[in-house]
Design a protein around this motif. Structure first.
Motif: not given
Length: 189
Positions: A39-47
């Motif tokens: 979830x954190x990795x996805x958030x960073x990528x989406x950011x």
């Protein structure tokens, strides 16, 4: 970036992408279990791709860490401590999202728990119930709350993502309940 790379080996490459043609520029994305791991990795990528993020998970301190990381990439964030197995929490998450951003473009149904391991006769029934409550019913609650606020202007514009094994049953029933000009649904196992 280093944290995300350790959690999800491909995340560091995702995070370094972006630029003037950001694929998620101004899209509103709710990410469950955004405080750590995938979830954190996805958030960073989406950011990095320009998304406006709604970071949801049960642990506020972990969400605050993710928020700090995504803000350094220029993301607008909303933190909503949420237990997706609780209908009131999910409805509050979506309500706060719509109050802040007016819509939801992407739902990443990432939250999930591991099911019981061991002989069936020795397994605590309440553990199985919690697994279904989070992995199946939690995903259903998120989809149910998001869809009325998910109004695409073009076919296939909005996306729902589910990474949990338990979500497969819900994901497979959604085509009967939705028209695919309303949203696209992707499952990752």
């Amino acid at each position: 970036q280093r944290d995300a790379g350790l959690i999800y080996p491909g995340a560091a490459q995702l995070i370094t992408k972006g630029g003037p043609n950001m694929r998620l520029a101004n899209k509103v994305a709710i990410i469950t279990e955004a405080g750590r791991g995938i979830g954190r990795a996805i958030a960073l990528a989406y950011a990095k791709e320009g998304a406006k993020l709604v970071l949801a998970a049960r642990t506020a301190s972990e969400l605050e860490e993710t928020e700090s990381m995504t803000e350094s990439l220029g993301a607008s964030n909303l933190i909503v401590p949420t237990d997706i197995s609780q209908q009131e929490d999910v409805e509050r998450m979506v309500q706060q999202t719509v109050e802040r951003y007016s819509t939801v473009d992407v739902l990443v149904n990432n939250a999930g728990v591991h099911g019981p391991v061991g002989p069936l006769q020795d397994t605590d029934v309440s553990y199985w119930m919690r697994t279904f409550q989070v992995n199946v019913f939690g995903a259903f609650l998120c989809w149910r709350a998001v869809l009325p606020n998910n109004a695409p202007t073009e076919p296939g514009q909005n996306n729902q993502h589910d990474r949990r094994r338990g979500g497969a049953g819900c994901r497979n029933c959604l085509p009967d309940r939705l028209s695919f000009d309303q949203c696209g649904i992707n499952s990752i196992y």
